[in-house]
Structures are given as structure tokens and as C-alpha cells.
Scaffold this motif. Structure first.
Motif, PDB file in Angstrom:
ATOM      1  N   ASP A 285       0.870  -1.172   0.000  1.00  0.00           N
ATOM      2  CA  ASP A 285       0.000   0.000   0.000  1.00  0.00           C
ATOM      3  C   ASP A 285       0.908   1.224   0.000  1.00  0.00           C
ATOM      4  OD1 ASP A 285      -2.284  -1.534   0.196  1.00  0.00           O
ATOM      5  OD2 ASP A 285      -2.149  -1.631   2.378  1.00  0.00           O
ATOM      6  N   HIS A 286       1.085   1.824  -1.164  1.00  0.00           N
ATOM      7  CA  HIS A 286       2.082   2.878  -1.279  1.00  0.00           C
ATOM      8  C   HIS A 286       1.779   4.078  -0.400  1.00  0.00           C
ATOM      9  CE1 HIS A 286       4.377   0.924  -4.401  1.00  0.00           C
ATOM     10  NE2 HIS A 286       3.243   0.664  -5.063  1.00  0.00           N
ATOM     11  N   HIS A 287       0.507   4.340  -0.145  1.00  0.00           N
ATOM     12  CA  HIS A 287       0.199   5.497   0.675  1.00  0.00           C
ATOM     13  C   HIS A 287       0.573   5.267   2.137  1.00  0.00           C
ATOM     14  CE1 HIS A 287      -3.334   2.854   0.918  1.00  0.00           C
ATOM     15  NE2 HIS A 287      -3.564   3.402   2.114  1.00  0.00           N
ATOM     16  N   ASN A 288       0.906   3.994   2.485  1.00  0.00           N
ATOM     17  CA  ASN A 288       1.316   3.718   3.858  1.00  0.00           C
ATOM     18  C   ASN A 288       2.793   3.335   3.950  1.00  0.00           C
ATOM     19  OD1 ASN A 288      -1.158   4.122   5.117  1.00  0.00           O
ATOM     20  ND2 ASN A 288      -1.857   2.029   4.673  1.00  0.00           N
ATOM     21  N   ASP A 289       3.540   3.595   2.883  1.00  0.00           N
ATOM     22  CA  ASP A 289       4.922   3.154   2.858  1.00  0.00           C
ATOM     23  C   ASP A 289       5.735   3.738   4.006  1.00  0.00           C
ATOM     24  OD1 ASP A 289       4.736   1.469   0.824  1.00  0.00           O
ATOM     25  OD2 ASP A 289       5.745   2.693  -0.678  1.00  0.00           O
ATOM     26  N   ASP A 290       5.499   4.997   4.332  1.00  0.00           N
ATOM     27  CA  ASP A 290       6.285   5.626   5.376  1.00  0.00           C
ATOM     28  C   ASP A 290       5.361   6.309   6.361  1.00  0.00           C
ATOM     29  OD1 ASP A 290       9.129   5.253   4.520  1.00  0.00           O
ATOM     30  OD2 ASP A 290       8.363   6.248   2.731  1.00  0.00           O
ATOM     31  N   ASP A 291       5.573   6.019   7.605  1.00  0.00           N
ATOM     32  CA  ASP A 291       4.837   6.679   8.663  1.00  0.00           C
ATOM     33  C   ASP A 291       5.835   7.530   9.428  1.00  0.00           C
ATOM     34  OD1 ASP A 291       3.155   7.476  10.595  1.00  0.00           O
ATOM     35  OD2 ASP A 291       2.787   5.485  11.455  1.00  0.00           O
ATOM     36  N   VAL A 292       5.721   8.823   9.323  1.00  0.00           N
ATOM     37  CA  VAL A 292       6.727   9.710   9.864  1.00  0.00           C
ATOM     38  C   VAL A 292       6.191  10.422  11.091  1.00  0.00           C
ATOM     39  CG1 VAL A 292       8.245  11.654   9.372  1.00  0.00           C
ATOM     40  CG2 VAL A 292       7.655  10.058   7.554  1.00  0.00           C
ATOM     41  N   HIS A 293       6.996  10.478  12.125  1.00  0.00           N
ATOM     42  CA  HIS A 293       6.623  11.203  13.333  1.00  0.00           C
ATOM     43  C   HIS A 293       7.864  11.952  13.796  1.00  0.00           C
ATOM     44  CE1 HIS A 293       4.386  12.020  17.030  1.00  0.00           C
ATOM     45  NE2 HIS A 293       5.553  11.881  17.643  1.00  0.00           N
ATOM     46  N   GLY A 294       7.849  13.247  13.704  1.00  0.00           N
ATOM     47  CA  GLY A 294       9.022  14.036  14.040  1.00  0.00           C
ATOM     48  C   GLY A 294      10.158  13.688  13.110  1.00  0.00           C
ATOM     49  N   ASP A 295      11.293  13.334  13.708  1.00  0.00           N
ATOM     50  CA  ASP A 295      12.450  12.963  12.890  1.00  0.00           C
ATOM     51  C   ASP A 295      12.572  11.440  12.751  1.00  0.00           C
ATOM     52  OD1 ASP A 295      15.061  13.187  15.451  1.00  0.00           O
ATOM     53  OD2 ASP A 295      13.005  12.390  15.482  1.00  0.00           O
ATOM     54  N   GLN A 296      11.513  10.708  13.046  1.00  0.00           N
ATOM     55  CA  GLN A 296      11.554   9.262  12.938  1.00  0.00           C
ATOM     56  C   GLN A 296      10.685   8.798  11.764  1.00  0.00           C
ATOM     57  OE1 GLN A 296      11.327   7.062  16.738  1.00  0.00           O
ATOM     58  NE2 GLN A 296      10.903   9.054  17.667  1.00  0.00           N
ATOM     59  N   SER A 297      11.097   7.721  11.135  1.00  0.00           N
ATOM     60  CA  SER A 297      10.307   7.152  10.050  1.00  0.00           C
ATOM     61  C   SER A 297      10.479   5.643  10.064  1.00  0.00           C
ATOM     62  CB  SER A 297      10.730   7.722   8.693  1.00  0.00           C
ATOM     63  OG  SER A 297      12.051   7.345   8.395  1.00  0.00           O
ATOM     64  N   SER A 298       9.542   4.967   9.479  1.00  0.00           N
ATOM     65  CA  SER A 298       9.590   3.509   9.457  1.00  0.00           C
ATOM     66  C   SER A 298       9.088   3.017   8.114  1.00  0.00           C
ATOM     67  CB  SER A 298       8.739   2.934  10.586  1.00  0.00           C
ATOM     68  OG  SER A 298       8.715   1.537  10.502  1.00  0.00           O
ATOM     69  N   LYS A 299       9.777   2.076   7.545  1.00  0.00           N
ATOM     70  CA  LYS A 299       9.392   1.564   6.241  1.00  0.00           C
ATOM     71  C   LYS A 299       8.514   0.329   6.382  1.00  0.00           C
ATOM     72  CE  LYS A 299      11.265  -0.111   1.885  1.00  0.00           C
ATOM     73  NZ  LYS A 299      12.476  -0.475   1.119  1.00  0.00           N
ATOM     74  N   GLU A 300       7.514   0.234   5.555  1.00  0.00           N
ATOM     75  CA  GLU A 300       6.629  -0.916   5.509  1.00  0.00           C
ATOM     76  C   GLU A 300       7.295  -2.029   4.718  1.00  0.00           C
ATOM     77  OE1 GLU A 300       1.905  -1.230   4.783  1.00  0.00           O
ATOM     78  OE2 GLU A 300       3.078  -0.557   3.070  1.00  0.00           O
ATOM     79  N   THR A 301       7.140  -3.268   5.159  1.00  0.00           N
ATOM     80  CA  THR A 301       7.616  -4.415   4.401  1.00  0.00           C
ATOM     81  C   THR A 301       6.418  -5.132   3.789  1.00  0.00           C
ATOM     82  OG1 THR A 301       7.474  -6.100   6.147  1.00  0.00           O
ATOM     83  CG2 THR A 301       9.409  -4.657   6.169  1.00  0.00           C
ATOM     84  N   LEU A 302       6.683  -6.167   3.033  1.00  0.00           N
ATOM     85  CA  LEU A 302       5.595  -6.931   2.425  1.00  0.00           C
ATOM     86  C   LEU A 302       4.664  -7.534   3.478  1.00  0.00           C
ATOM     87  CD1 LEU A 302       7.223  -8.967  -0.500  1.00  0.00           C
ATOM     88  CD2 LEU A 302       5.429  -7.245  -0.686  1.00  0.00           C
TER      89      LEU A 302
END
Length: 517
Positions: A285-302
Motif C-alpha cells: 500500500d504505497h500510501h502507507n509506505d512511510d509513517d513519519v513522526h518528528g524525525d523518525q520514520s519507518s518503512k513498511e515491508t511486504l
């Protein structure tokens, strides 16, 4: 006078012999670990090649060489193991010469003598020269535990070594054979297309190899077998029977377990399975690829996604994640990969037809991960590439994993597929035990004595060809991940199985070292 209790607690020096890559013989490594856990000294002999399991592998500081990629857990595991076991462990690696193997008759007639000469020299030098070095382990050899197959020349040289040791010591070392299969069945058999001369030569080699194995088998002091069927066969054909023969079923060690969600997310981020495959990236789901909060981010996997809410890191499995099928193969003729390829092609057709006839039916995308190395891998790689181009809902990738990552990947799997067919019909695929340890149900191709491990409809399914496998996969994965009643029932039946340590203590410890305690 020696206290009987002290005599019973005396530690032994056990030599474990594998005429093959030690890193690809997990059962013999588990033997080694069990012996070390009970305080015995172990010399492990085998070919150079893959790394050992983390508990036996020395940390980088021991040899000064950089290690392969490992996570913090496996590094800590190795360091702890070094403190506990490495002072009692010596590993001797051999590198026999591999003469060129040609397909014509003369080429094979030359190959076998040259190969045998190389093996004789390597094993003779290791047993009579390197094993006599007492700088690491000064204790004399009490037991030699040898993997069979290969039988030639292992059984003969190990027997002669035990006799030689006993000729100048009060008691000769105990000779124990661990029967993984029958050695003579590993030699090539003639086919219907074989010429008359080739048929005679191949049959003669098998006859000689069987006679050799039948003569040497009774000379061992004790025997372990991987199935009850093999125990019975050895008694009927090789005159091996009695209380010195025990069945030691393969059982998974504790490192094979379901993978936690945190471990799963870390593993798939590191493996980046979708990285080079555009169609698999489309499963995200490309719209959920990155969830950013402040200076932190997390990548979605399969398979997983990480969200950060109020500085709290939450990892969850994706709702529309693909099903993960895992097949561990040696890429050899006795594990015919074309059966799985045929099944996946048929499965894709079933999925597309179901989508057209019943649009509301939920069916996941499927990622098939194939692990292992072997001679036929290069032949199949172009076929896998072609399959991936032509099939949108199913993708196949190949991986070779670190020993510490392989159990974690298995622990993430939805379902396992086993293509192992026994050359003798008397051994069982250890890879199925690994999957069961991770509570992963298995679809396995049927052969004699498989029912000692896989119970059809209880802890998995048994199939005979690609057509049957495709139907089984379709029925098991339909509705995944929300509707998995049958898969969950299989998982429930797998839970609570005996592990290697308890099984070894009960079935093998006395046979290997008990008579000396």
C-alpha cells in the motif's frame, strides 16, 4: 579405589565424522552440541564450507576474520557458546580434491577412482595425523560417531582407526554409525535411456557398494537410525539388530520456533524481498509506505508495518500481506523442483478463474521463497524468471541465508512445501522437522515411511504430483489471512512436540557415551 560415581561422571572424547560439508549437516552438529552440553570433549571432522550453527561457530575475535552479517542476538549466542563449549570443541576441516566429472563412460570410470583416492588421503591424514595433535584436546578418543552416508570410504577407515587405537590402548574407541540413509542407494542408478554398458557399470557399482556396506555395518558397536523402518531394514538385510540399535528421530532444537513480530519486521526490512521486483512492490500500500513522526520514520515491508503514535513504536502484520510459502531444497534429482513449478502454474490458473467466477472471494498474493544450494539450481533460475514475468499473483525468489536467519524466516512462513523423496524410502526430511519446530504446517510429497512424520490431514498434507499439490495449496490459502481454520488446526497439532535435547538424552546419550559412564 575409584568411586563408582566419579567413574560414571567421567567425560569422554567423542570424534564426530562427516564426509561432507559440516555446515550442511545439522543433525551431526546437534549431536556435537548435545555432547558439549553434557561436558564431553568433541572433535568435529568434515569438509570446509558453510558456517556452523551459531552455538558452535566461534566469534570473529577467535580467528581475526570478519564475520558474515549477523544480528546482535546471534553474536551474543556465539559468544555465550564460546565461553561454555569452545574450550571442549575442536573442528578439523578437510578439502579433498574434486576431479572433473564427465558424463561419458570413460570419464566416470576415471572419476570414481580419483575421487576415492582423494577421500582416502584426506580422511587418513585427518584421523592419523591431525587428530593426534593434543594441544587443544589432550584426552584420548573414546567414541567415533560417523554419519552414513557416505559409506565409502568412511566406514572402513573409521573402523580401521578404532582397531589401530585399540591395538596400543587397553580399550579401543567405540564405533557408532548414525544412519541417515543407505549409502549404496546414493550412487547413480541406470535409466531406461542408459546404454547396455552404462547399465552394467552402474548396477555393478551399486552391488559392490551394498556388499561393502553390509560387511562393515555389523562391525560397529552401536547404531542410530532416523526411522523405525530403517531400523527394521538394517536388521533384516545387514544383520544389525539388538539393544545396540536405537531410533533417534530428528527433532528441532529450540532455535526453531515461531518468529516474534519484532523479529519478523527487522528480518524483512533487512532482506528487502520486494526491493528489486517492481510487481512485488505493487503489492504494498504505497500510501502507507512511510509513517513519519518528528524525525523518525519507518518503512513498511511486504508482511509488516510500523507506525509511531505518541512516540510509541507499534509493529503489526499487514492486513493484506501475501502468503509466504517456503521450500528448502538441495536442488538435486531426488527433490524434483519441477513438481512445485507445475503446481504453482496450476495454482495461479485456479486463482484467476476463482477471481472471475466469484469476485468477492478473498485470495492472497503468494510469495514462494526457495532456500538451499545444489547442482540443478542454475538450470531452474531462468525458468523461475520466466514464471515471475508471466504470473502476477505468485512470485518465486531464491535465498541463501545465514544459519541464524534461516530459523527466523521459517518462523514467519504460512506454509512449507517439501519435495524430498528418499532414495531408499527409509529416511525422513529434516527440513520438515525444522518447519514443525516453527509451528509451520507442511505439504510434503509422499514416499514410503513419510507417515512416521507427516500425518495427512493432521499436521499437514501429502501429495503425489503437481496437480494434487495445486489443489491443496488453493484450499489451504483461500481466505488468508483472516480465514485459516485448517492451517490453524494443523498448527495446534504441531505445538508441544518433543525437542532435540530431550529426545537425544532419552534415545542417543546412553548408546553413544552411556556404556562408558
Amino acid at each position: 579405589m575409584t568411586n563408582p560415581r566419579e567413574k560414571k561422571e567421567k567425560k569422554k572424547h567423542v570424534v564426530v565424522v562427516v564426509l561432507g560439508d559440516i555446515g550442511r549437516s545439522p543433525r551431526m552438529q546437534y549431536h556435537t552440541l548435545s555432547l558439549l552440553e553434557h561436558g564431553h570433549f568433541v572433535t568435529l571432522i568434515g569438509y570446509v564450507g558453510e558456517r556452523l550453527i551459531p552455538a558452535l561457530e566461534k566469534p570473529p575475535s577467535d580467528d581475526g576474520a570478519p564475520s558474515h552479517t549477523e544480528n546482535e542476538h546471534s553474536s551474543a549466542f556465539s559468544e555465550a557458546a564460546e565461553k561454555k563449549y569452545h574450550k571442549n570443541l575442536r573442528v578439523l576441516r578437510m578439502k579433498p580434491h574434486m576431479p572433473p566429472k564427465r558424463n561419458n563412460i570413460m570419464g566416470r570410470l576415471l572419476y570414481y577412482p580419483l575421487r576415492l583416492t582423494s577421500l582416502l588421503y584426506c580422511l587418513f591424514y585427518t584421523l592419523w595425523k591431525e587428530l593426534q595433535d593434543k594441544t587443544i584436546i589432550s584426552s584420548p578418543v573414546d567414541v567415533v560417531l560417523v554419519q552414513n552416508p557416505p559409506s565409502v570410504p568412511t566406514l572402513l577407515l573409521v573402523y580401521l582407526y578404532c582397531v589401530w587405537e585399540g591395538s596400543w590402548r587397553r580399550k579401543r574407541p567405540r564405533f557408532v554409525i548414525d544412519w541417515h540413509n543407505l549409502g549404496y542407494t546414493m550412487f547413480e542408478s541406470p535409466t531406461q535411456q542408459s546404454s547396455f554398458l552404462r547399465t552394467i557399470i552402474l548396477n555393478s557399482i551399486q552391488i559392490v557398494a551394498k556388499s561393502y556396506e553390509r560387511i562393515l555395518a555389523p562391525m560397529a558397536d552401536a547404531h542410530l537410525t532416523v526411522t523405525h523402518a530403517m531400523e527394521v531394514w538394517l536388521g533384516e538385510h545387514f544383520n544389525v539388530h539388538g539393544t545396540n540399535v536405537r531410533v533417534l528421530y530428528d527433532k528441532p532444537p529450540l532455535l526453531f520456533r515461531p518468529t516474534t513480530i519484532d523479529e519478523e519486521h527487522e528480518l524483512f526490512q533487512r532482506l528487502d524481498l520486494e526491493g528489486e521486483n517492481e510487481q512485488m512492490r505493487g503489492w504494498l500500500d504505497h500510501h502507507n509506505d512511510d509513517d513519519v513522526h518528528g524525525d523518525q520514520s519507518s518503512k513498511e515491508t511486504l508482511f509488516t508495518q510500523c507506525t509511531i503514535r505518541k512516540n510509541e513504536r507499534i509493529i503489526q502484520r499487514r492486513q493484506n500481506r501475501p502468503a509466504l510459502l517456503i521450500s528448502s531444497t538441495s536442488w538435486t534429482p531426488d527433490e524434483d523442483f519441477s513438481v512445485l513449478l507445475d503446481a504453482l502454474e496450476r495454482l495461479h490458473t485456479l486463482i484467476m478463474n476463482e477471481s472471475k467466477s466469484t469476485p468477492t472471494t478473498s485470495f492472497p498474493n503468494i510469495l514462494v521463497v526457495v532456500t538451499g544450494k545444489g547442482p540443478q539450481k542454475e538450470y531452474f533460475l531462468p525458468l523461475l524468471h520466466k514464471f515471475n514475468e508471466e504470473h502476477q499473483r505468485i512470485k518465486i525468489i531464491t535465498l541463501w541465508l545465514e544459519a541464524s536467519d534461516y530459523p527466523k524466516l521459517l518462523g514467519c512462513a504460512t506454509l512449507g512445501v517439501c519435495l524430498h523423496t528418499s532414495t531408499s524410502g527409509l529416511d525422513l526430511p529434516m527440513k520438515v522437522l525444522d518447519m514443525f519446530g516453527c509451528q509451520v504446517p507442511v505439504c510434503a510429497i509422499g514416499f514410503d515411511c513419510l507417515d512416521e512424520l507427516v500425518k495427512d490431514g493432521v499436521n499437514g498434507r501429502v501429495f503425489c504430483d503437481g496437480v494434487e499439490l495445486s489443489r491443496q495449496l488453493f484450499n489451504l490459502l483461500k481466505g488468508y489471512p483472516s480465514e485459516v481454520v485448517e492451517l490453524e488446526r494443523y498448527r495446534q497439532n504441531i505445538r508441544g512436540m518433543t525437542r532435540w535435547r530431550e529426545n537425544w538424552d532419552e534415545c542417543a546419550r546412553h548408546l553413544i557415551v552411556g556404556d562408558w559412564e
